[in-house]
Design a protein around this motif. Structure first.
Motif, PDB file in Angstrom:
ATOM      1  N   TYR A 144       0.837  -1.191   0.000  1.00 53.80           N
ATOM      2  CA  TYR A 144       0.000   0.000   0.000  1.00 53.80           C
ATOM      3  C   TYR A 144       0.877   1.249   0.000  1.00 53.80           C
ATOM      4  O   TYR A 144       2.081   1.203   0.292  1.00 53.80           O
ATOM      5  N   CYS A 145       0.257   2.390  -0.327  1.00 52.59           N
ATOM      6  CA  CYS A 145       0.886   3.699  -0.207  1.00 52.59           C
ATOM      7  C   CYS A 145       0.076   4.526   0.789  1.00 52.59           C
ATOM      8  O   CYS A 145      -1.108   4.272   1.003  1.00 52.59           O
ATOM      9  N   HIS A 146       0.713   5.528   1.358  1.00 53.03           N
ATOM     10  CA  HIS A 146       0.073   6.334   2.401  1.00 53.03           C
ATOM     11  C   HIS A 146       0.320   7.808   2.111  1.00 53.03           C
ATOM     12  O   HIS A 146       1.436   8.198   1.753  1.00 53.03           O
ATOM     13  N   LEU A 147      -0.718   8.629   2.275  1.00 52.40           N
ATOM     14  CA  LEU A 147      -0.593  10.067   2.023  1.00 52.40           C
ATOM     15  C   LEU A 147      -0.371  10.809   3.329  1.00 52.40           C
ATOM     16  O   LEU A 147      -1.071  10.586   4.321  1.00 52.40           O
ATOM     17  N   LEU A 148       0.609  11.719   3.321  1.00 56.30           N
ATOM     18  CA  LEU A 148       0.931  12.550   4.478  1.00 56.30           C
ATOM     19  C   LEU A 148       0.313  13.931   4.289  1.00 56.30           C
ATOM     20  O   LEU A 148       0.605  14.613   3.299  1.00 56.30           O
ATOM     21  N   PRO A 149      -0.532  14.395   5.205  1.00 57.07           N
ATOM     22  CA  PRO A 149      -1.265  15.660   5.021  1.00 57.07           C
ATOM     23  C   PRO A 149      -0.435  16.892   5.382  1.00 57.07           C
ATOM     24  O   PRO A 149      -0.789  17.659   6.287  1.00 57.07           O
ATOM     25  N   PHE A 150       0.635  17.107   4.632  1.00 55.33           N
ATOM     26  CA  PHE A 150       1.487  18.257   4.915  1.00 55.33           C
ATOM     27  C   PHE A 150       0.799  19.575   4.594  1.00 55.33           C
ATOM     28  O   PHE A 150       1.040  20.584   5.240  1.00 55.33           O
ATOM     29  N   THR A 151      -0.015  19.581   3.521  1.00 53.77           N
ATOM     30  CA  THR A 151      -0.669  20.817   3.107  1.00 53.77           C
ATOM     31  C   THR A 151      -2.029  20.499   2.513  1.00 53.77           C
ATOM     32  O   THR A 151      -2.244  19.405   1.991  1.00 53.77           O
ATOM     33  N   GLU A 152      -2.942  21.448   2.612  1.00 57.83           N
ATOM     34  CA  GLU A 152      -4.301  21.257   2.097  1.00 57.83           C
ATOM     35  C   GLU A 152      -4.515  22.156   0.880  1.00 57.83           C
ATOM     36  O   GLU A 152      -5.457  22.940   0.827  1.00 57.83           O
ATOM     37  N   SER A 153      -3.640  22.040  -0.100  1.00 53.37           N
ATOM     38  CA  SER A 153      -3.727  22.895  -1.289  1.00 53.37           C
ATOM     39  C   SER A 153      -4.301  22.136  -2.480  1.00 53.37           C
ATOM     40  O   SER A 153      -4.018  22.449  -3.621  1.00 53.37           O
ATOM     41  N   HIS A 154      -5.126  21.129  -2.225  1.00 54.24           N
ATOM     42  CA  HIS A 154      -5.677  20.291  -3.273  1.00 54.24           C
ATOM     43  C   HIS A 154      -6.559  21.113  -4.215  1.00 54.24           C
ATOM     44  O   HIS A 154      -7.324  21.975  -3.788  1.00 54.24           O
ATOM     45  N   GLN A 155      -6.491  20.810  -5.491  1.00 55.63           N
ATOM     46  CA  GLN A 155      -7.232  21.605  -6.473  1.00 55.63           C
ATOM     47  C   GLN A 155      -8.741  21.465  -6.344  1.00 55.63           C
ATOM     48  O   GLN A 155      -9.493  22.311  -6.821  1.00 55.63           O
ATOM     49  N   TRP A 156      -9.210  20.413  -5.696  1.00 56.99           N
ATOM     50  CA  TRP A 156     -10.647  20.190  -5.550  1.00 56.99           C
ATOM     51  C   TRP A 156     -11.200  20.748  -4.243  1.00 56.99           C
ATOM     52  O   TRP A 156     -12.398  20.759  -4.026  1.00 56.99           O
ATOM     53  N   GLU A 157     -10.318  21.219  -3.346  1.00 55.87           N
ATOM     54  CA  GLU A 157     -10.729  21.631  -2.007  1.00 55.87           C
ATOM     55  C   GLU A 157     -10.882  23.143  -1.958  1.00 55.87           C
ATOM     56  O   GLU A 157     -10.037  23.881  -2.463  1.00 55.87           O
ATOM     57  N   LYS A 158     -11.971  23.638  -1.369  1.00 55.55           N
ATOM     58  CA  LYS A 158     -12.318  25.054  -1.488  1.00 55.55           C
ATOM     59  C   LYS A 158     -12.322  25.816  -0.166  1.00 55.55           C
ATOM     60  O   LYS A 158     -12.743  26.973  -0.125  1.00 55.55           O
ATOM     61  N   HIS A 159     -11.827  25.196   0.925  1.00 55.19           N
ATOM     62  CA  HIS A 159     -12.025  25.804   2.235  1.00 55.19           C
ATOM     63  C   HIS A 159     -10.754  26.324   2.901  1.00 55.19           C
ATOM     64  O   HIS A 159     -10.851  27.150   3.815  1.00 55.19           O
ATOM     65  N   THR A 160      -9.580  25.845   2.506  1.00 51.87           N
ATOM     66  CA  THR A 160      -8.371  26.049   3.289  1.00 51.87           C
ATOM     67  C   THR A 160      -7.441  27.072   2.649  1.00 51.87           C
ATOM     68  O   THR A 160      -7.193  27.026   1.446  1.00 51.87           O
ATOM     69  N   VAL A 161      -6.905  27.967   3.462  1.00 55.28           N
ATOM     70  CA  VAL A 161      -5.920  28.924   2.968  1.00 55.28           C
ATOM     71  C   VAL A 161      -4.598  28.198   2.734  1.00 55.28           C
ATOM     72  O   VAL A 161      -4.345  27.124   3.287  1.00 55.28           O
ATOM     73  N   HIS A 162      -3.747  28.791   1.906  1.00 59.10           N
ATOM     74  CA  HIS A 162      -2.423  28.212   1.684  1.00 59.10           C
ATOM     75  C   HIS A 162      -1.543  28.402   2.915  1.00 59.10           C
ATOM     76  O   HIS A 162      -1.617  29.428   3.600  1.00 59.10           O
ATOM     77  N   TYR A 163      -0.695  27.408   3.144  1.00 55.86           N
ATOM     78  CA  TYR A 163       0.269  27.519   4.225  1.00 55.86           C
ATOM     79  C   TYR A 163       1.488  28.303   3.735  1.00 55.86           C
ATOM     80  O   TYR A 163       1.819  28.285   2.550  1.00 55.86           O
ATOM     81  N   ASP A 164       2.160  28.941   4.655  1.00 55.28           N
ATOM     82  CA  ASP A 164       3.415  29.627   4.348  1.00 55.28           C
ATOM     83  C   ASP A 164       4.549  28.630   4.563  1.00 55.28           C
ATOM     84  O   ASP A 164       4.917  28.323   5.695  1.00 55.28           O
ATOM     85  N   PHE A 165       5.102  28.120   3.458  1.00 53.00           N
ATOM     86  CA  PHE A 165       6.106  27.065   3.547  1.00 53.00           C
ATOM     87  C   PHE A 165       7.427  27.530   4.154  1.00 53.00           C
ATOM     88  O   PHE A 165       8.289  26.699   4.445  1.00 53.00           O
ATOM     89  N   ARG A 166       7.581  28.835   4.337  1.00 58.34           N
ATOM     90  CA  ARG A 166       8.808  29.339   4.969  1.00 58.34           C
ATOM     91  C   ARG A 166       8.637  29.542   6.469  1.00 58.34           C
ATOM     92  O   ARG A 166       9.609  29.801   7.171  1.00 58.34           O
ATOM     93  N   SER A 167       7.420  29.427   6.964  1.00 57.95           N
ATOM     94  CA  SER A 167       7.150  29.774   8.362  1.00 57.95           C
ATOM     95  C   SER A 167       7.569  28.658   9.310  1.00 57.95           C
ATOM     96  O   SER A 167       7.557  27.475   8.956  1.00 57.95           O
ATOM     97  N   GLU A 168       7.907  29.045  10.524  1.00 55.69           N
ATOM     98  CA  GLU A 168       8.265  28.067  11.544  1.00 55.69           C
ATOM     99  C   GLU A 168       7.045  27.251  11.969  1.00 55.69           C
ATOM    100  O   GLU A 168       7.173  26.077  12.321  1.00 55.69           O
ATOM    101  N   ASP A 169       5.853  27.873  11.925  1.00 56.72           N
ATOM    102  CA  ASP A 169       4.639  27.134  12.278  1.00 56.72           C
ATOM    103  C   ASP A 169       4.424  25.965  11.321  1.00 56.72           C
ATOM    104  O   ASP A 169       4.076  24.859  11.750  1.00 56.72           O
ATOM    105  N   TRP A 170       4.623  26.207  10.017  1.00 51.79           N
ATOM    106  CA  TRP A 170       4.422  25.121   9.053  1.00 51.79           C
ATOM    107  C   TRP A 170       5.485  24.043   9.223  1.00 51.79           C
ATOM    108  O   TRP A 170       5.180  22.847   9.168  1.00 51.79           O
ATOM    109  N   LYS A 171       6.722  24.435   9.454  1.00 55.91           N
ATOM    110  CA  LYS A 171       7.781  23.445   9.662  1.00 55.91           C
ATOM    111  C   LYS A 171       7.511  22.595  10.902  1.00 55.91           C
ATOM    112  O   LYS A 171       7.774  21.382  10.916  1.00 55.91           O
ATOM    113  N   GLU A 172       6.946  23.230  11.929  1.00 52.02           N
ATOM    114  CA  GLU A 172       6.579  22.471  13.117  1.00 52.02           C
ATOM    115  C   GLU A 172       5.442  21.498  12.801  1.00 52.02           C
ATOM    116  O   GLU A 172       5.424  20.358  13.288  1.00 52.02           O
ATOM    117  N   TRP A 173       4.489  21.939  11.963  1.00 53.62           N
ATOM    118  CA  TRP A 173       3.386  21.062  11.543  1.00 53.62           C
ATOM    119  C   TRP A 173       3.917  19.868  10.750  1.00 53.62           C
ATOM    120  O   TRP A 173       3.484  18.732  10.953  1.00 53.62           O
TER     121      TRP A 173
END
Length: 391
Positions: A144-173
């Motif tokens: 099997y393969c497994h998906l890691l939810p690092f970011t919610e920038s999926h083209q079909w998803e309409k609710h989530t803002v983009h994460y700042d990939f340079r931020s310490e908060d995102w790196k901690e996530w």
């Protein structure tokens, strides 16, 4: 130039390809070629190998493997009011029993050798359902393969803002995701590798998420400064995710984002990813045979059709069948592509009222015509692999 911080190992990728399927790497240079992967310790886990110019997955036992997977396997599809009695009476309300008694036997009977990705549409343009737990994957007892939810920038998803990939908060996530998922899965031999985002909107958007725009404004790619900035942003993203995974899992392949092949894909993103992933993964519902061949030739690294389906006409009201003839043609062509390591069908296993298609209906009746065509196609590839790699 390869970044010095990207830890890579050299594997004898041939691993008995065509020279007797031994369980140890071959030293004969006529039978094996050196292959670089991101794995720190690959022995006993899925890896990559080549025979001549052809890429293959290599099983933990050292055998060549072409992944034929089914995506979207959610027990909630068997918990509608009209079929809840099946769930309770046949499976005792147990997901583990359902996996052992329904999912795994059916997939094997249909000739699939992999679960590509279990998460399923819940309601249209919403987040997917949860992934399997490690115990559920163990009940499955197949690759099997497994998906890691690092970011919610999926083209079909309409609710989530983009994460700042340079931020310490995102790196901690990212570190949290890695330690909560990868630390638990790190020793699992059936795990092929990790996906990241499903169809991330690096330089494109869709009508439902136009409000947030793409991760990076594509108009800025018209300048050298803009191209350099995207390269730096994407490098930060792929380095951060790579390093977090490798803190907790030294073994498994990195399958990366599942790019939408029919949307703009900036080479700055792909080139930033290449040092930190092992495979380029794609969704493609239009022309996967052509596109995967182009991407392999363009980049030189193996490709995976991670999500695709050919859809037939409407039937049974709003429910839509899969297309077994399309699947057969596509699978055969991709197996013959020297750069392609597999094809995962955008099923689903059992139809629900959001996706509206599946190989089983809500009462567990198979889509017989198309399932039979898929079984025959899978069996042809399995037989061909056996002929190609005889002991």
């Amino acid at each position: 130039m390869m970044p010095t911080y990207n830890r890579r190992i050299l594997l004898r990728g041939g691993l008995a390809l065509g020279c007797g399927l031994a369980t140890e790497p071959l030293l004969d240079p006529a039978c094996a070629s050196e292959v670089k992967t991101s794995q720190v310790e690959a022995s006993g886990f899925f890896t990559l190998g080549k025979r001549g110019d052809h890429w293959w997955l290599i099983t933990p036992d050292g055998k060549p493997f072409f992944t034929m997977g089914l995506n979207h396997i959610d027990p909630a599809s068997l918990r509608y009011p009209e079929n809840l009695d099946i769930w309770r009476e046949k499976y005792g309300g147990s997901t583990l029993r359902w996996i052992q008694e329904s999912v795994a036997p059916n997939l094997k009977a249909w000739g699939f050798n992999t679960v590509g990705w279990v998460q399923e549409v819940t309601v249209p343009k919403w987040q997917h359902s949860r992934a399997f737990t490690v115990d559920e994957y163990r009940a499955l007892d197949m690759p099997y393969c497994h998906l890691l939810p690092f970011t919610e920038s999926h083209q079909w998803e309409k609710h989530t803002v983009h994460y700042d990939f340079r931020s310490e908060d995102w790196k901690e996530w990212v570190d949290y995701v890695a330690r909560s998922h990868c630390a638990e899965l790190a020793e699992e031999r059936n795990l092929i590798g990790y996906f990241y985002s499903d169809c991330p909107t690096w330089t494109h958007d869709r009508p439902d998420n136009k409000w947030r725009g793409p991760i990076f404004d594509p108009e800025r790619l018209e300048t050298e400064a803009g191209r350099r900035e995207l390269s730096e942003l994407a490098t930060s993203y792929y380095k951060t995710t790579h390093d977090a995974i490798r803190r907790y899992d030294k073994h498994h392949l990195l399958l990366g984002d599942r790019y939408e092949a029919n949307a703009p894909i900036a080479m700055e993103v792909v080139n930033a990813a290449k040092p930190f992933i092992d495979v380029l993964s794609f969704q493609d519902f239009r022309n996967p045979i052509k596109h995967l061949d182009e991407w392999h030739k363009k980049t030189g690294i193996p490709v995976l059709l991670a999500d695709a389906a050919g859809l037939g006409g409407r039937s049974n009201g709003d429910f839509k069948p899969n297309n077994g003839a399309w699947y057969s043609k596509t699978l055969s062509a991709l197996h013959g592509n020297a750069g392609c390591i597999g094809f995962h069908l955008c099923g689903a296993y059992q139809r629900n009222k959001a996706r509206r298609r599946g190989l089983l209906d809500e009462m567990e009746k198979p889509d017989a015509q198309h399932v039979d065509q898929m079984r025959a196609a899978n069996e042809r590839v399995t037989q061909k692999m056996a002929q190609m790699f005889q002991d």
